[in-house]
Design an enzyme around this catalytic site. Structure first.
Site, PDB file in Angstrom:
ATOM      1  N   LYS A   1      31.094  32.748  39.151  1.00 25.95           N
ATOM      2  CA  LYS A   1      31.882  33.521  38.178  1.00 25.95           C
ATOM      3  C   LYS A   1      32.833  32.581  37.453  1.00 25.95           C
ATOM      4  CE  LYS A   1      34.828  37.704  38.098  1.00 25.95           C
ATOM      5  NZ  LYS A   1      35.482  38.733  38.946  1.00 25.95           N
TER       6      LYS A   1
ATOM      7  N   SER B   1      34.650  43.479  37.589  1.00 28.58           N
ATOM      8  CA  SER B   1      34.610  42.481  36.537  1.00 28.58           C
ATOM      9  C   SER B   1      33.552  41.390  36.740  1.00 28.58           C
ATOM     10  CB  SER B   1      35.984  41.823  36.424  1.00 28.58           C
ATOM     11  OG  SER B   1      36.281  41.097  37.616  1.00 28.58           O
TER      12      SER B   1
ATOM     13  N   SER C   1      35.983  44.265  42.168  1.00 26.35           N
ATOM     14  CA  SER C   1      35.157  43.556  41.183  1.00 26.35           C
ATOM     15  C   SER C   1      33.896  42.872  41.690  1.00 26.35           C
ATOM     16  CB  SER C   1      35.999  42.528  40.435  1.00 26.35           C
ATOM     17  OG  SER C   1      36.672  43.162  39.396  1.00 26.35           O
TER      18      SER C   1
HETATM   19  N1  GLN Z   1      38.881  47.153  37.972  1.00 29.21           N
HETATM   20  C1  GLN Z   1      40.009  46.583  38.641  1.00 29.21           C
HETATM   21  C2  GLN Z   1      41.011  46.076  37.662  1.00 29.21           C
HETATM   22  O1  GLN Z   1      40.768  46.126  36.512  1.00 29.21           O
HETATM   23  C3  GLN Z   1      39.565  45.502  39.585  1.00 29.21           C
HETATM   24  C4  GLN Z   1      39.315  44.185  38.974  1.00 29.21           C
HETATM   25  C5  GLN Z   1      38.962  43.122  39.992  1.00 29.21           C
HETATM   26  O2  GLN Z   1      38.661  43.416  41.147  1.00 29.21           O
HETATM   27  N2  GLN Z   1      39.055  41.866  39.556  1.00 29.21           N
HETATM   28  O3  GLN Z   1      42.069  45.650  38.014  1.00 29.21           O
END
Ligand code: GLN
Length: 484
Positions: A69, A144, A168
């Protein structure tokens, strides 16, 4: 060559070590699948010119192409966090997790696309444009870590690293029909992971199945003096814990996470997952959990507060893109940050700064910290009666691309089944367990107590011995070649 796509990472590594193919051939296969398909999915931010290893295998995953990532640093390779702010950032150091994988003979095919700074759950907020779901290109792959999940689901690489702050890894794994694991907080070093909300952030694998996830975790876990939140070792290796035996394992389905918001196909898939786990010897029942319903609200207060402080360093001076023709240093900060950050990241920074200012600190931040403790206590009480918990990952199918763009609060709500694991630092995994009628995968989440990563993986392993959901491939990528 097409059959390579059907193999798991461990199967591919075994074929390489038996001399049936070389790691160079595996990398060529991955490179050509990437070239043919990555544009359609927009799942990579860059490809790497990593050399295949020639020497004898040094680990169970030697020679297997993977992806990282793009918020995880690889020295000498752009680490953009899918943000204009870091478009030109080339880190001088490599994340511990990547360093360990490289030492174990992993071959990096490229860096994967994500929501800007890992903030979001649709992989649409990337400066490089949205990632597409390999099962249906009109849908989001979740986020994400959407690029990592899409690349694994489409068969472009055999596994990928993601990061999980509030779901994410698990969310995109569920949306793309692959297996993703957020390990116990502190077991994988955060050194070299660009911080979003440091008390939640954790690196973990996205792969075809639980056995591959365990193999990757066995390579990347361990104490690291360069991360102050790293847990002291030694840790029990995970792969030997995959016996597939669930006799006597007590699994609860918390009522708050199996509510009326869960759609019918997801409900059926979770119930049938429970039946499968029972067939393997587990005792599965519904349970009552008080206090978990507020977890997602506390998560958003704490995550935004930490994001506003972590992202303060991107000011055009210390880090990040710099606006031209500014008249003083204040103007330079304001214009560089306005230029570098996208809409959702700016929203989170504003919200976080607001929550930490003046009386709001007492009113919101401290209350969220108290809720976090309450969530930890609720879990602690649940572990008296249960070894693991089973929940959906999201209440319905993944969102269509563009569907939630103007409704951030609805999107935040969708994290309610996953963010609780980050609040309490618990290990949690998402695995495919069914299909929506639109041909989009459904995910089940397994959660366990602190350091029970092996038990979580073993339950998923047992489930995957009984079912084939993890072997399904998106029809348009079924041959691992050009999606046409
Ligand atoms: N959807 C969550 C956020 O926007 C989690 C994002 C993540 O785990 N990086 O904060």
């Amino acid at each position: 060559m097409n059959t390579l796509f059907e193999l798991t990472a461990l199967e591919l590594a075994a074929a390489i070590s038996r001399g049936e193919l070389s790691s160079k051939e595996a990398l060529l296969f991955s490179n050509s699948a990437c070239t043919a398909n990555a544009d359609k999915l927009n799942c990579f931010t860059s490809f790497s010119a990593s050399d295949p290893i020639a020497a004898a295998p040094v680990s169970p995953l030697s020679g297997v192409p993977m992806a990282v990532k793009d918020n995880i640093c690889v020295a000498g390779t752009a680490t953009t966090c899918a943000s204009r702010m870091l478009r030109d950032f080339i880190p001088p150091y490599t994340a511990t997790a990547v360093e360990k994988l490289t030492a174990a003979g992993a071959v990096c095919a490229g860096k994967t696309n994500l929501d800007e700074f890992a903030i979001g759950s649709t992989s649409e907020t990337s400066f490089f444009g949205p990632v597409k779901n390999p099962w249906n290109l009109e849908y989001s792959p979740g986020g994400s870590s959407g690029g990592s999940a899409a690349a694994v689901a489409a068969g472009l690489v055999w596994y990928a690293l993601g990061s999980d702050t509030g779901g994410s890894i698990r969310h995109p794994a569920a949306c793309c029909g692959v297996t993703g694991m957020k390990p116990t907080y502190g077991t994988v070093s955060r050194y070299g992971l660009v911080s979003y909300a440091s008390s939640f952030d954790q690196i973990g694998p996205i792969a075809r199945n639980a056995a591959d996830c365990a193999a990757v975790l066995d390579m990347i876990r361990g104490h690291d003096g360069r991360d102050s939140t790293s847990l002291p070792g030694p840790y029990l290796p995970l792969s030997p814990q995959l016996t597939g035996d669930l006799h006597g394992v007590r699994i609860g389905i918390p009522d708050v996470y199996f509510d009326e918001a869960v759609d019918e196909p997801t409900r059926r898939a979770i119930l049938s997952c429970a039946d499968t786990l029972r067939r393997r010897g587990a005792l599965v029942e519904s349970c009552h959990a008080v206090g978990l319903e507020h977890a997602v609200h506390a998560y958003y207060v704490l995550a935004c507060a930490q994001a506003s402080s972590n992202l303060a360093r991107y000011d055009g001076v210390r880090y990040g893109c710099r606006a031209e023709d500014t008249h003083d240093v204040q103007d330079l900060f304001v214009r560089s940050r306005s230029l570098g950050f996208g809409r959702e990241v700016r929203r989170r920074i504003l919200l976080g700064t607001y929550l930490l200012s003046g009386d709001n600190y007492e009113t919101y931040y401290k209350k969220a910290v108290a809720v976090r403790h309450q969530v930890e206590n609720t879990f602690r009480a649940l572990w008296h009666n249960y070894d693991l918990l089973l929940t959906p990952v999201l209440p319905g199918p993944p969102p269509k691309l563009g569907q939630e763009a103007n409704n951030p609060v609805a999107l935040y709500q969708e994290d309610r089944y996953v963010a609780c694991a980050n609040l309490a630092g618990l290990p949690a995994l998402s695995m495919p367990c069914g299909m929506h009628k639109e041909g989009l995968p459904i995910g089940a989440q397994l959660l366990g107590p602190h350091m029970a990563d092996g038990a979580v993986l073993n339950a998923a392993f047992a489930f995957q011995q009984e079912t084939d959901f993890h072997r399904l491939h998106p029809p348009i990528f079924g041959l691992g070649g050009d999606a046409g």
